[in-house]
Write an enzyme that holds these catalytic residues in place. Structure first.
Site, short mmCIF file in Angstrom:
data_model
loop_
_atom_site.label_atom_id
_atom_site.label_comp_id
_atom_site.label_asym_id
_atom_site.label_seq_id
_atom_site.Cartn_x
_atom_site.Cartn_y
_atom_site.Cartn_z
N ARG A 57 -33.46 8.05 -12.04
CA ARG A 57 -32.84 7.59 -10.78
C ARG A 57 -31.35 7.32 -10.97
NH1 ARG A 57 -35.60 2.43 -9.74
NH2 ARG A 57 -34.25 2.25 -7.94
N LYS A 69 -42.63 -3.66 -13.79
CA LYS A 69 -42.22 -4.28 -15.06
C LYS A 69 -42.70 -5.72 -15.14
CE LYS A 69 -37.66 -3.48 -14.89
NZ LYS A 69 -37.22 -2.27 -14.25
N HIS A 85 -35.80 -11.74 -12.72
CA HIS A 85 -35.25 -10.40 -12.57
C HIS A 85 -34.25 -10.38 -11.44
CE1 HIS A 85 -35.73 -6.27 -14.04
NE2 HIS A 85 -35.25 -5.94 -12.85
N ASP A 141 -41.80 3.33 -15.49
CA ASP A 141 -40.52 2.83 -14.98
C ASP A 141 -39.37 3.18 -15.92
OD1 ASP A 141 -38.80 1.37 -13.14
OD2 ASP A 141 -38.58 -0.01 -14.81
N SER A 184 -40.08 -0.46 -9.15
CA SER A 184 -39.46 -0.54 -10.47
C SER A 184 -39.51 -1.98 -10.98
CB SER A 184 -38.01 -0.06 -10.36
OG SER A 184 -37.27 -0.42 -11.49
#
Ligand code: URA
Length: 435
Positions: A168, A187, A82, A161, A183
């Protein structure tokens, strides 16, 4: 418990209890707290921050807002990666198939664009038919069959999320350490991968502007992952200029495909190889970093990563002709190369401004639910440290409306700063943090 009391407590600088955070997240996920109250709560968190305990509780509440996947029955070590968000960051499109081509299963739930930063899901949706809403069962079945999944958040996994992320994006509450940590890690924990690679960006085109902030973010996420029993490595990487050349959904997809064919920009290719090598090391596929780098380079050169990418596109319903024949991808009507106003060394290229220009061209969202124009974007032609000649193309704008094109031209031009004396090139990476 009342949402308004929890909002007021955070607004006044109080520390929320685990029960209050769990109540808020559950009620918002189920739809009994509306967006307007949640937006106020997010802004209170943005302004007042959260303690380590609150951030941990928020992450866990978000991870448990849906199912937590257990992939152990499919594979002992699935890996995930990520990025904390950047401009021109199409790394997952290359690294995920590269790793999967080395027989390391990649289970990745990925996001949409957020503020000025792009999102892998938006890029993949440039391919007609590509499904980004796999169910949990389909996620697991595909991982078992072809060893790779690149999908958006499903209804079942970290649904909190999915909702908060979209809110957001349009309420100026993205750049908050606890909100980014929760966040990403919610995930990642829900996605079930045992190994998690975090590409933590720092610079003008990242949500973390200083190395200290990026360091805090990386350390917090590594610690949270380790507490949940996952192997986590974070690399802090430069995002002060766009990564590669292309910024914009279909343009970035094209650049990723070129890289899978061993073309593409040198900085982007090198970045992908280093991230891939760390993931191979983490999975136990290579015994040291040099062996991992060699394996990553060989897998790219052999075409195996490209073949895995086409397998992925087909498995998720995408029309593979769009990546085999790139001219089929969405094309902008107006293409304008913009000449350099002067000669000199490129001293700065403000990545956030390039990202914002692409959002204004229609390549990102200004309001929740906005449709994306996949064809628009910017291609930069120089990197910091390069010598630029006056009147040669400095960047190219891809637009569908003349007014938007002119605004983007002005903005991207202003994002370039020149120097008469030579300028040091920017490093790709700064630090490595491991659990
Ligand atoms: N990526 C995410 O998934 N969430 C953030 O908040 C920032 C980047």
């Amino acid at each position: 418990m009342q949402a308004i009391d929890i909002i007021a407590k955070k607004r006044d600088g109080g520390e929320l209890s685990q029960e209050e955070i769990e109540f808020f997240i559950q009620a918002y996920t189920q739809g009994s707290i509306p967006d307007y109250q949640t937006a106020a709560w997010l802004m209170a968190i943005y302004l007042n921050g959260m303690s380590d305990q609150e951030t941990h509780d928020l992450t866990m509440a978000m991870a448990h807002s849906g199912d937590i996947l257990d992939l152990q029955d499919i594979t002992p070590i699935a890996v995930d990666k990520h990025s904390t968000g950047g401009v021109g960051d199409k790394v997952s499109l290359v690294v995920a198939p590269l790793i999967a081509a080395c027989d390391v299963p990649v289970a990745k739930m990925t996001g949409r664009g957020l503020g000025f930063s792009g999102g892998t899901i938006d890029k993949l949706e440039s391919i007609p038919g590509y499904r980004t809403d796999l169910s949990e069962a389909a996620f697991k079945a595909q991982l078992q069959q072809i060893g790779i999944v690149l999908t958006g958040q499903t209804a079942d996994l970290a649904p909190a999320d999915r909702k908060l992320y979209a809110l957001r994006d349009v309420t100026a509450t993205v750049e908050s350490l606890p909100l980014i940590i929760s966040s990403i890690m919610s995930k990642k924990l829900a996605g079930g991968a045992q190994g998690i690679m975090l590409d933590v960006k720092v610079g003008s085109g990242a949500f973390m502007k200083t190395l200290e902030e990026a360091d805090r973010l990386a350390n917090a996420m590594v610690k949270l992952g380790a507490l949940a029993g996952r192997k986590v490595v974070a690399l802090i990487s430069d995002m002060d200029q766009p990564l590669g050349w292309a910024v914009g959904n279909a343009l970035e997809l094209r650049e990723a495909v070129n890289t899978l064919h061993e073309g593409g920009p040198a900085d982007f290719r090198e970045h992908c190889i280093i991230i891939a090598a760390e993931m191979l090391l983490m999975s136990g596929k290579a015994s040291d970093i040099n062996a991992a780098l060699t394996l990553a380079l060989e897998t790219l050169a052999s075409g195996a990563a490209w073949r895995k990418f086409t397998q992925l596109v087909k498995a998720q319903g995408g029309d593979v002709r769009y990546v085999e024949e790139l001219e089929r991808l969405p094309q902008a009507k107006l293409i304008k190369p913009v000449p350099a106003p002067r000669s000199g060394y490129l001293a700065r290229l403000n990545a956030a401004e390039v990202g914002n220009a692409v959002v204004k061209l229609g390549g990102g969202r200004e309001k929740k639910g906005d449709r994306i124009d996949h064809s628009v974007g910017v291609i930069v032609h120089y990197k910091v440290g390069d010598l630029v000649q006056k009147d040669t193309p400095l960047f190219t704008i891809y637009a569908n409306e003349r007014v938007q094109m002119e605004a983007a031209e002005e903005r991207v031009l202003a994002a370039h700063t020149f120097s008469d004396t030579s300028v040091q090139r920017r490093p790709l990476f700064y630090r490595r943090i491991a659990s």
